[in-house]
Design an enzyme around this catalytic site. Structure first.
Site, PDB file in Angstrom:
ATOM      1  N   GLY A  82       1.308  -2.205   4.016  1.00 45.11           N
ATOM      2  CA  GLY A  82       1.738  -0.817   3.880  1.00 45.11           C
ATOM      3  C   GLY A  82       2.989  -0.552   4.683  1.00 45.11           C
ATOM      4  N   SER A  83       2.794  -0.381   6.001  1.00 42.76           N
ATOM      5  CA  SER A  83       3.940  -0.043   6.847  1.00 42.76           C
ATOM      6  C   SER A  83       4.984  -1.160   6.876  1.00 42.76           C
ATOM      7  CB  SER A  83       3.472   0.308   8.261  1.00 42.76           C
ATOM      8  OG  SER A  83       2.559  -0.648   8.741  1.00 42.76           O
ATOM      9  N   MET A 125      -9.041   8.011   0.280  1.00 42.82           N
ATOM     10  CA  MET A 125      -9.820   8.419   1.459  1.00 42.82           C
ATOM     11  C   MET A 125     -10.343   9.836   1.250  1.00 42.82           C
ATOM     12  SD  MET A 125      -7.374   7.015   4.487  1.00 42.82           S
ATOM     13  CE  MET A 125      -6.547   5.429   4.375  1.00 42.82           C
ATOM     14  N   SER A 152       0.851  -1.204   0.000  1.00 40.85           N
ATOM     15  CA  SER A 152       0.000   0.000   0.000  1.00 40.85           C
ATOM     16  C   SER A 152       0.879   1.243   0.000  1.00 40.85           C
ATOM     17  CB  SER A 152      -0.890   0.014   1.244  1.00 40.85           C
ATOM     18  OG  SER A 152      -1.409   1.328   1.413  1.00 40.85           O
ATOM     19  N   HIS A 183      -1.274  -1.264  -4.195  1.00 36.21           N
ATOM     20  CA  HIS A 183      -2.524  -0.987  -3.476  1.00 36.21           C
ATOM     21  C   HIS A 183      -2.621   0.526  -3.278  1.00 36.21           C
ATOM     22  CE1 HIS A 183      -5.952  -2.075  -0.921  1.00 36.21           C
ATOM     23  NE2 HIS A 183      -5.541  -1.132  -0.081  1.00 36.21           N
ATOM     24  N   MET A 207     -11.162  -5.997   5.589  1.00 31.41           N
ATOM     25  CA  MET A 207     -10.354  -5.074   6.390  1.00 31.41           C
ATOM     26  C   MET A 207     -10.021  -5.750   7.711  1.00 31.41           C
ATOM     27  SD  MET A 207      -9.987  -2.158   4.705  1.00 31.41           S
ATOM     28  CE  MET A 207      -9.077  -1.444   6.056  1.00 31.41           C
ATOM     29  N   MET A 246     -12.278   4.322  -0.219  1.00 30.91           N
ATOM     30  CA  MET A 246     -12.907   4.566   1.083  1.00 30.91           C
ATOM     31  C   MET A 246     -13.568   5.935   0.960  1.00 30.91           C
ATOM     32  SD  MET A 246      -9.729   3.076   3.321  1.00 30.91           S
ATOM     33  CE  MET A 246      -8.629   3.221   1.922  1.00 30.91           C
ATOM     34  N   ASP A 259      -4.844   3.538  -1.776  1.00 33.40           N
ATOM     35  CA  ASP A 259      -5.884   3.855  -0.793  1.00 33.40           C
ATOM     36  C   ASP A 259      -6.454   5.256  -1.000  1.00 33.40           C
ATOM     37  OD1 ASP A 259      -6.070   1.538   0.967  1.00 33.40           O
ATOM     38  OD2 ASP A 259      -3.987   1.976   1.500  1.00 33.40           O
ATOM     39  N   HIS A 311      -8.522   0.996  -3.734  1.00 33.51           N
ATOM     40  CA  HIS A 311      -9.400   0.730  -2.585  1.00 33.51           C
ATOM     41  C   HIS A 311     -10.104   2.045  -2.252  1.00 33.51           C
ATOM     42  CE1 HIS A 311      -9.552  -0.330   2.011  1.00 33.51           C
ATOM     43  NE2 HIS A 311     -10.748  -0.245   1.477  1.00 33.51           N
ATOM     44  N   ASP A 366      -6.467  -6.652   4.349  1.00 35.10           N
ATOM     45  CA  ASP A 366      -5.884  -5.307   4.339  1.00 35.10           C
ATOM     46  C   ASP A 366      -5.839  -4.727   5.744  1.00 35.10           C
ATOM     47  OD1 ASP A 366      -5.015  -2.780   3.706  1.00 35.10           O
ATOM     48  OD2 ASP A 366      -6.830  -2.173   2.640  1.00 35.10           O
TER      49      ASP A 366
HETATM   50  C1  DX5 Z   1      -6.251   1.453   5.792  1.00 33.32           C
HETATM   51  C2  DX5 Z   1      -5.788   1.068   4.400  1.00 33.32           C
HETATM   52  C3  DX5 Z   1      -4.696   0.036   4.347  1.00 33.32           C
HETATM   53  C4  DX5 Z   1      -3.439   0.434   5.054  1.00 33.32           C
HETATM   54  C5  DX5 Z   1      -2.561  -0.735   5.250  1.00 33.32           C
HETATM   55  O1  DX5 Z   1      -7.405   2.208   5.684  1.00 33.32           O
HETATM   56  O2  DX5 Z   1      -6.879   0.582   3.639  1.00 33.32           O
HETATM   57  O3  DX5 Z   1      -4.425  -0.291   3.001  1.00 33.32           O
HETATM   58  O4  DX5 Z   1      -2.718   1.387   4.354  1.00 33.32           O
HETATM   59  O5  DX5 Z   1      -1.442  -0.288   5.956  1.00 33.32           O
HETATM   60  P1  DX5 Z   1      -0.729  -1.200   7.057  1.00 33.32           P
HETATM   61  O6  DX5 Z   1      -0.205  -2.391   6.313  1.00 33.32           O
HETATM   62  O7  DX5 Z   1       0.337  -0.308   7.582  1.00 33.32           O
HETATM   63  O8  DX5 Z   1      -1.775  -1.569   8.054  1.00 33.32           O
HETATM   64 ZN    ZN Z   2      -6.458  -0.358   1.624  1.00 28.75          ZN
END
Ligand code: DX5
Ligand code: ZN
Length: 230
Positions: free
Chosen positions: A203-204, A39, A10, A35, A139, A70, A37, A68, A181
């Site tokens: 992601g992280s 928002m 991500s 990926h 999620m 949101m 994201d 994705h 995710d």
């Molecule tokens: C949260 C996102 C995820 C997030 C994952 O709302 O949809 O994709 O970035 O990041 P990590 O792997 O750090 O939880």
């Molecule tokens: Zn996501």
């Protein structure tokens, strides 16, 4: 687990000032998808990136872009993301007035379509739209932020989602990917894959480790190794 594992880093945790370089680096390191994201500070309490950024990174990689959403409402953004080069689009069913219509709209624009289900959102949203699904995203954190901890109840939900998908495909239905995710790390990816996920967002775990020896390649290899040894 016999099924293959797709890794979808991500870019929420990437260096946004060097996004082109970052997506090229994860592709070179063996990522299967980017990926992405989205928002909107309405459906979730955070604000990120939109179709313009998708279009900007598109020429930098050949792998698919996994958008994705949101956001609420959903539909108006779908043609924009399809045009910007998205390959796969998931949305949260609570954020769309007409879930079946939104799924159709995504496919009509040439993308793979899927539902993203929050930790407390029941799998039942899948029931009457199985034929329209290419992917289901579970999620494993509440949406809105990277770097949160994996919610363990997701494992039972993954097993049940895998069971429902298997029933569907054994009855002649199309394949449906099962993506997880949030909070995926080397320490838990084994049990996540064993519970039935075939696509893991990280992601992280990936971008939080830019200085690891071997860079993103070593982080992603470690995730794949941990997935296999579970
Ligand atoms: C949260 C996102 C995820 C997030 C994952 O709302 O949809 O994709 O970035 O990041 P990590 O792997 O750090 O939880
Ligand atoms: Zn996501």
């Amino acid at each position: 687990m016999t099924h293959i594992l797709r890794l979808a880093p991500s870019i929420l945790s990437a260096d946004f000032a060097r996004l082109g370089e970052e997506v090229r680096a994860i592709e070179a390191a063996g990522a299967d998808l980017v990926h992405f994201d989205v928002m909107d500070n309405h459906y979730v309490p955070n604000l990120t990136i939109g179709p313009l950024v998708c279009e900007a990174i598109r020429p930098h990689v050949k792998i698919g872009i996994d958008v994705h959403l949101m956001v609420e409402p959903v539909d108006a953004l779908i043609p924009l993301f399809a045009k910007a080069g998205a390959n796969l689009i998931t949305f949260h069913p609570e954020a769309s007035r007409h879930v079946d219509r939104t799924l159709q709209l995504i496919r009509d624009h040439g993308c793979k379509a899927g539902l993203a289900l929050n930790p407390a959102t029941p799998l039942d949203w899948m029931t009457h739209v199985m034929e329209r699904l290419d992917i289901v995203l579970l999620m494993s954190v509440n949406p809105g932020f990277g770097g949160q901890s994996f919610i363990p109840a997701t494992l039972a939900k993954l097993r049940e989602a895998r069971r429902r998908i298997q029933v569907h495909t054994l009855a002649g239905g199309q394949p449906i990917w099962l993506e997880v995710d949030g909070g995926v790390k080397t320490g838990n990816i084994g049990e996540i894959v064993a519970a039935g996920a075939d696509t893991c967002v990280a992601g992280s775990a990936v971008f939080g480790n830019p200085d690891a020896d071997g860079g993103y390649r070593s982080v992603m290899d470690a995730l794949r190794r941990a997935a296999r040894t579970a």
